[in-house]
Design a protein around this motif. Structure first.
Motif, mmCIF file in Angstrom:
data_model
loop_
_atom_site.group_PDB
_atom_site.id
_atom_site.type_symbol
_atom_site.label_atom_id
_atom_site.label_comp_id
_atom_site.label_asym_id
_atom_site.label_seq_id
_atom_site.Cartn_x
_atom_site.Cartn_y
_atom_site.Cartn_z
ATOM 1 N N ALA A 119 -22.305 -21.704 28.529
ATOM 2 C CA ALA A 119 -21.506 -21.089 27.636
ATOM 3 C C ALA A 119 -22.126 -19.683 27.318
ATOM 4 C CB ALA A 119 -21.662 -21.794 26.228
ATOM 5 N N VAL A 120 -21.292 -18.573 27.230
ATOM 6 C CA VAL A 120 -21.577 -17.207 26.507
ATOM 7 C C VAL A 120 -21.075 -17.123 25.180
ATOM 8 C CG1 VAL A 120 -21.240 -15.083 27.454
ATOM 9 C CG2 VAL A 120 -21.359 -16.866 28.851
ATOM 10 N N VAL A 121 -22.025 -16.717 24.438
ATOM 11 C CA VAL A 121 -21.927 -16.528 23.164
ATOM 12 C C VAL A 121 -22.317 -15.159 22.616
ATOM 13 C CG1 VAL A 121 -22.652 -17.204 20.663
ATOM 14 C CG2 VAL A 121 -22.384 -18.830 22.451
ATOM 15 N N TRP A 122 -21.451 -14.362 21.999
ATOM 16 C CA TRP A 122 -21.675 -12.959 21.580
ATOM 17 C C TRP A 122 -21.957 -13.031 20.036
ATOM 18 C CZ3 TRP A 122 -20.296 -7.786 23.312
ATOM 19 C CH2 TRP A 122 -20.122 -6.762 22.379
ATOM 20 N N ILE A 123 -22.944 -12.295 19.782
ATOM 21 C CA ILE A 123 -23.474 -12.246 18.174
ATOM 22 C C ILE A 123 -23.871 -10.809 18.082
ATOM 23 C CG2 ILE A 123 -25.173 -12.733 16.212
ATOM 24 C CD1 ILE A 123 -25.587 -15.456 17.788
ATOM 25 N N ASP A 124 -23.126 -10.118 16.884
ATOM 26 C CA ASP A 124 -23.239 -8.637 16.879
ATOM 27 C C ASP A 124 -23.853 -8.573 15.526
ATOM 28 O OD1 ASP A 124 -20.869 -8.154 15.073
ATOM 29 O OD2 ASP A 124 -19.887 -8.648 16.852
ATOM 30 N N GLY A 125 -24.060 -7.420 15.161
ATOM 31 C CA GLY A 125 -24.595 -6.800 13.727
ATOM 32 C C GLY A 125 -24.399 -5.589 13.467
ATOM 33 N N GLY A 126 -24.308 -4.842 12.361
ATOM 34 C CA GLY A 126 -24.419 -3.490 12.027
ATOM 35 C C GLY A 126 -23.126 -2.872 12.047
ATOM 36 N N LEU A 127 -21.995 -3.302 12.502
ATOM 37 C CA LEU A 127 -20.910 -2.481 12.458
ATOM 38 C C LEU A 127 -20.635 -1.691 11.314
ATOM 39 C CD1 LEU A 127 -18.388 -2.053 14.532
ATOM 40 C CD2 LEU A 127 -17.030 -3.773 13.190
ATOM 41 N N HIS A 128 -20.517 -2.471 10.064
ATOM 42 C CA HIS A 128 -20.164 -1.680 8.795
ATOM 43 C C HIS A 128 -21.932 -1.220 8.449
ATOM 44 C CE1 HIS A 128 -16.146 -3.088 8.168
ATOM 45 N NE2 HIS A 128 -16.180 -2.246 9.214
ATOM 46 N N LEU A 154 -35.400 -23.983 23.173
ATOM 47 C CA LEU A 154 -35.484 -24.154 24.708
ATOM 48 C C LEU A 154 -34.091 -24.586 24.887
ATOM 49 C CD1 LEU A 154 -39.181 -25.332 24.922
ATOM 50 C CD2 LEU A 154 -38.153 -23.187 25.113
ATOM 51 N N ARG A 155 -33.528 -25.760 24.192
ATOM 52 C CA ARG A 155 -32.133 -26.126 24.813
ATOM 53 C C ARG A 155 -31.126 -25.249 24.890
ATOM 54 N NH1 ARG A 155 -28.721 -28.665 21.546
ATOM 55 N NH2 ARG A 155 -30.462 -28.993 19.898
ATOM 56 N N ILE A 156 -31.304 -24.437 23.584
ATOM 57 C CA ILE A 156 -30.296 -23.489 23.459
ATOM 58 C C ILE A 156 -30.346 -22.347 24.687
ATOM 59 C CG2 ILE A 156 -29.665 -21.316 22.276
ATOM 60 C CD1 ILE A 156 -30.022 -22.834 19.708
ATOM 61 N N LEU A 157 -31.835 -21.805 25.104
ATOM 62 C CA LEU A 157 -31.748 -20.926 26.131
ATOM 63 C C LEU A 157 -31.345 -21.435 27.472
ATOM 64 C CD1 LEU A 157 -35.358 -19.693 24.949
ATOM 65 C CD2 LEU A 157 -33.092 -18.533 24.853
ATOM 66 N N ASP A 158 -31.533 -22.959 27.637
ATOM 67 C CA ASP A 158 -31.321 -23.341 28.802
ATOM 68 C C ASP A 158 -29.671 -23.436 29.066
ATOM 69 O OD1 ASP A 158 -33.870 -23.946 29.628
ATOM 70 O OD2 ASP A 158 -33.944 -25.960 28.898
ATOM 71 N N ASN A 159 -29.141 -23.729 27.822
ATOM 72 C CA ASN A 159 -27.770 -23.940 28.376
ATOM 73 C C ASN A 159 -26.667 -22.764 27.782
ATOM 74 O OD1 ASN A 159 -27.530 -27.019 28.744
ATOM 75 N ND2 ASN A 159 -29.059 -26.914 27.388
ATOM 76 N N VAL A 160 -27.209 -21.603 26.893
ATOM 77 C CA VAL A 160 -26.477 -20.593 26.639
ATOM 78 C C VAL A 160 -26.676 -19.392 27.121
ATOM 79 C CG1 VAL A 160 -25.509 -19.660 24.603
ATOM 80 C CG2 VAL A 160 -25.983 -21.991 24.695
ATOM 81 N N VAL A 161 -25.888 -18.450 27.380
ATOM 82 C CA VAL A 161 -26.039 -17.075 27.705
ATOM 83 C C VAL A 161 -25.606 -16.370 26.511
ATOM 84 C CG1 VAL A 161 -25.588 -15.012 29.070
ATOM 85 C CG2 VAL A 161 -25.763 -17.131 30.060
ATOM 86 N N ILE A 162 -26.721 -15.574 25.800
ATOM 87 C CA ILE A 162 -26.557 -15.107 24.298
ATOM 88 C C ILE A 162 -26.493 -13.560 24.499
ATOM 89 C CG2 ILE A 162 -27.224 -15.015 22.113
ATOM 90 C CD1 ILE A 162 -29.275 -17.270 22.972
ATOM 91 N N LEU A 163 -25.216 -12.957 23.967
ATOM 92 C CA LEU A 163 -25.328 -11.209 24.055
ATOM 93 C C LEU A 163 -25.548 -10.937 22.920
ATOM 94 C CD1 LEU A 163 -21.939 -11.394 26.106
ATOM 95 C CD2 LEU A 163 -24.229 -11.482 27.081
ATOM 96 N N LEU A 164 -26.413 -10.305 22.372
ATOM 97 C CA LEU A 164 -27.033 -9.738 21.137
ATOM 98 C C LEU A 164 -26.647 -8.263 21.202
ATOM 99 C CD1 LEU A 164 -30.352 -11.507 20.320
ATOM 100 C CD2 LEU A 164 -27.996 -12.281 19.600
#
Length: 936
Positions: A119-128, A154-164
């Motif tokens: 799973a690929v999850v995008w999390i951002d911050g700071g737009l405003h 560790l489970r999250i890291l094994d199963n998710v690609v996180i785009l910060l």
């Protein structure tokens, strides 16, 4: 034995190296000197960038420079996952994009890829940028994901690609530096930032994502819609409704009718995961659904544009400030209900609490993705496949106007039937019908099986339209949002109409069909009222925004399947219009006034000292060279500039064998002033960007500059965007500028550094209006847009508000919202395109209208030339896209006019002719007023 010893030694060295590496990555406290969430502390972007680079030394991260910002900073995305996943990152990206586009994949293949992928999850911050929780939680989230070793992480890291992803580096640098400038922590405040926290758009940077004018939007859009296509994107914002801690998913109705149902229910599922996590951690104050104003109707926001791409787009709006604040007492928020199951009680609120909430919400999202990754991957494929199927067959999108048509047919038949015939179809007090109730299905079939009402199979953008370069800009907006575009390699015919090679085709049999329809087709906003006969429920943003309409692009809707000599363009490959210049031009060159890019060429010519003229009657026999066309006498310098313009701007430069006969109007550049205010006006920022793009030299001025007088010695034309000129009878224009969107009071001069003090002040009836009158009478021109057309009333011109009614006492009053209400929507107006102010415009055009002024002008004033109407509403149904309750009141109302004032001219445009730099179909209504013209 020796070999085993060496292997063991090597293994220990690797472990030791990993441990040392982990120890070399500093905590936020070690890097910034404070913990993220400490009261009175904010990090600048310079500090944050340095920290991101330190985090990038972890084997759990990959730092990606996604592009430069408008102010020239690097914008970064940190990819976080397990070391094993990072080694296969290209493969997981390939799976994510292939499943999202759903092209040429069977269900079995999709399931296999979903099982293999992450799973690929995008999390951002700071737009405003003044919403400081967003940026700071991004830093803390990155640190925790890099440093924590608990089973969940560790489970999250094994199963998710996180785009910060950092959404606004420039804004963080500005806002954090402003806050931290005060040496005494207790005196630090976020209020009164002097300028927009995004160079041009400010808060409107979150309205730029279906056109992507700003560099930051382009950087983000490429990652979201071309490179990665994540299944979940999470957009952090502030602030929550008073009496709550945050607003989050799911959101209130209406949602946009083009969506795939799985996207909406996906938001429901993630919303449940979020609120459950907070409740389990005893963190109250999450409100949702009707508890807040946020909906999923609008396109164009960072979060909302992803909805039209089958992504589960999440938004939270949380309270919190580095300076401690209070959760206020709002009694009706204290009663638990479906909107707010776990109310928060009044209390002192610290920054760290908002950071902790945000980390919990991020982990709830990531935990859901880790547990349901294969389902998320398969579902985005399924939504894309559904969209492709809908675009490949006859399909009817359900919407209010279709339901209204069904009801109207039924009611028409009832009028012909015997009394009482409709009794069995009347719902009871709970909205329930008796068994077998409802109305006959034939009414459904009459509307939602009517071939004429089908959704289009595609759209054709012909290369022979008057402003093809702007049409290509529209095509590029689609390309930047991941839409599949096809280009004709030869002439072709569809539905009996011939099209030239180079035309563009956009078919709806593609995964992001919702976005395609939304950019080409009208939005059909429901009549949304608090109760029958009551006031309207305001849309969160616009009600209608159809980009093809705003940009004035000529499009043909094709209802049947079609094909031709088309080539598919690679995803993300931007297009350039192809121009041409006649090799022989004995007398000179002519350029169309219909093409926006013509004004770039003209400004470049004027800057180089080349003579330019306008042709009031155009060029005989050349429909593309109508009234207002430009003529450039032949010269080597002119040809050099026009060669470049034709090539780079896609202009058709027509050679002229003989100098045009009849009147010629010489064009000269004007000294342009553009109003702005302390804190920054977003409409002014957009116009500043437009003028830079089209090479109009200008100077930003503030109210103190206006009040100082002697304006004609410095300027030839002054442009006032909406919300600059106060209403007649008001003492001054509205509150402080809009840099953060919600400024409170204007600061005192002594509270500010000296460099910003000249920006203070507002346009006032006492000081500013008399100076503007002098400027006009001395021969200066003023252009007003939106509510700044109030200047006409201050000057006592013979115009009236057209949107009024008479009371029983014989007095005029504005129409109530129950009778007339038009939030941001697209309407159609008629124009007198023979007038200099409207040269280059068609006789009808679409305009962005947002409760905009409409005028009534007496016939006597028109006959005497005291006021000259430029545009008006000729019908009682001008709505093109959005919501226009009571639109019949607009008929015969004047939308724009010109009025001589002394030796000068006032131009008044009620609609938002430059709206968010999206309304490119009406840019010429501004551009035409920015040249000085005289007979040679």
């Amino acid at each position: 034995m020796r070999r085993h010893f060496l292997q063991g030694l090597f293994f220990l060295l690797v472990l030791n190296l990993t441990a040392v590496q982990a120890q070399t990555i500093p905590s936020p406290k070690e890097h910034f000197g404070f913990n993220i969430g400490d009261d009175y502390q904010l990090a600048t972007y310079t500090q944050t960038e340095a920290y991101f680079k330190k985090l990038a030394t972890s084997d759990r991260t990959k730092l990606v420079d996604i592009g430069m910002t408008e102010e020239g900073r690097h914008q970064y995305m940190i990819i976080v996952s397990s070391p094993e996943n990072l080694k296969k990152l290209d493969r997981y990206k390939e799976i994510s994009t292939k499943l999202a586009r759903a092209e040429g994949i069977s269900d079995e293949q999709a399931r296999a890829m979903a099982a293999e992928g992450k799973a690929v999850v995008w999390i951002d911050g700071g737009l405003h940028a003044t919403e400081t929780v967003g940026t700071m939680q991004l830093i803390e989230t990155a640190w925790q994901l890099v440093s924590r070793k608990d089973p969940e992480t560790l489970r999250i890291l094994d199963n998710v690609v996180i785009l910060l992803t950092h959404a606004n580096p420039d804004g963080q640098e500005l806002v954090s530096s402003w806050y931290m400038r005060e040496p005494k922590p207790e005196k630090r405040l976020l209020e009164n930032v002097p300028r927009l926290y995004q160079k041009y758009a400010g808060h409107d940077n979150n309205r730029d994502f279906f056109i992507m004018n700003m560099k930051e939007s382009q950087n983000i859009g490429r990652q979201l819609f071309i490179e990665w296509l994540p299944q979940i994107m999470y957009n952090h914002h502030q602030r929550g409704p008073a009496g709550s801690v945050l607003a989050g998913p799911p959101y209130r109705d209406p949602f946009n009718y083009v969506f795939e149902p799985l996207m909406i229910t996906g938001i429901d599922a993630l919303g449940a995961a979020m609120i459950n996590r907070l409740n389990s951690e005893n963190k109250p104050g999450f409100t949702r659904l009707g508890g807040s104003v946020f909906s999923t109707w609008y396109n164009g926001g960072l979060r909302t544009t992803t909805h039209f791409h089958n992504m589960i787009g999440l938004l939270t709006e949380i309270i919190g400030n580095p300076t401690p604040e209070d959760v206020p007492l709002v009694p009706n928020r204290l009663i638990p209900n479906g909107n707010t199951p776990f109310p928060v009680t009044p209390q002192k609120w610290h920054f760290k609490q908002s950071i902790d909430y945000s980390i919990s919400l991020n982990y709830a999202t990531l935990d859901y993705a880790a547990r349901h990754g294969d389902q998320l991957l398969y579902n985005i494929y399924k939504m894309g496949k559904n969209a492709i199927e809908h675009g490949s067959t006859d399909y009817w999108t359900l919407s209010p106007k279709r339901v209204d048509a069904i009801n109207q047919l039924h009611q028409a038949d009832l009028k012909k039937a015997a009394p009482g015939a409709a009794g069995a179809t009347t719902p009871d007090q709970y909205g329930l019908l008796p068994r077998g109730g409802g109305i006959p299905v034939k009414y459904f079939d009459a509307v939602l099986k009517d071939p004429a009402l089908r959704d289009p199979r595609g759209f054709i953008i012909s290369a022979d339209q008057p402003d093809f370069a702007t049409a290509v800009k529209f095509v590029n907006a689609l390309i930047k949002t991941g839409i599949q575009i096809q280009e004709a390699t030869a002439d072709f015919t569809v539905a009996g109409k011939k099209y030239p090679a180079g035309s563009y085709v956009v078919k709806t049999d593609q995964a992001f069909r919702p976005h395609v329809l939304d950019m080409f087709e009208p939005q059909d906003h429901p009549n949304d009222f608090q109760y029958p006969g009551g006031p309207p429920v305001r849309p969160y943003d616009a009600a209608g925004w159809t980009l093809a309409f705003q940009m004035g692009v000529k499009v043909d809707r094709i209802l049947e399947g079609f094909d031709g000599p088309f080539k598919k363009l690679p995803y993300g490959e931007l297009q350039s219009p192809k121009g041409k210049i006649d090799a022989t031009a004995a007398a000179g060159y002519a350029l169309s006034a219909q093409a926006n890019n013509t004004f770039i060429a003209v400004n470049d010519l004027l800057k180089s000292g080349v003579e330019v003229f306008r042709l009031p009657t155009g060029v005989s026999g050349k429909s593309s060279l109508g009234a207002g066309a430009f003529f450039v006498p032949a010269s080597a310098k002119a040809k050099s500039i026009l060669d470049k313009s034709a090539k780079e701007l896609g202009l058709e430069v027509v050679g002229v064998a003989k100098r045009p006969t009849g009147s010629l109007v010489k064009v000269a550049p004007m000294r342009i002033a553009l109003w702005d205010a302390y804190g920054g006006s977003m409409p002014s920022g957009w116009v500043r960007w437009i003028m830079e793009q089209y090479h109009f030299p200008m100077q930003v001025v503030y109210s103190q500059d206006i009040d100082a007088g002697d304006l004609k010695k410095k300027y030839d034309v002054i442009v006032f965007v909406t919300r600059a000129i106060p209403a007649a009878g008001a003492t001054r224009s509205g509150g402080p500028g809009e840099g953060g969107g919600y400024a409170s009071r204007e600061p005192k001069a002594e509270e500010l550094p000296a460099e910003f003090r000249p920006w203070l002040g507002k346009i006032t009836a006492e000081k500013s209006i008399p100076e503007l009158r002098k400027f006009l009478e001395a021969g200066g021109n003023v252009v007003t847009i939106g509510s700044s057309t109030n200047l006409a009333y201050h000057l006592g011109l013979p115009v009236k508000n057209a949107l009024v009614e008479m009371t029983n006492a014989g007095q005029e009053r504005p129409l109530s919202n129950e009778k007339y209400y038009i939030p941001g929507s697209i309407l159609r107006i008629d124009l007198d395109s023979t007038q200099q102010a409207t040269w280059g415009m068609a006789k009808q055009t679409d305009v962005y209208f947002d409760a905009s002024p409409v005028f009534k002008i007496s016939p006597d004033a028109v006959a005497k030339g005291t006021v000259k109407p430029l545009a008006w509403f000729s019908t009682d149904k001008p709505l093109r896209s959005g919501w226009a309750w009571g639109q019949a009141y607009l008929q015969d109302g004047v939308a724009a006019f010109m009025a001589p004032v002394g030796s000068g001219k006032l131009y008044a445009f009620g609609p938002e002719i430059t709206f968010r730099a999206q309304a490119q179909g009406t840019f010429k209504l501004l551009f035409n007023q920015l040249y000085s013209t005289s007979m040679p």
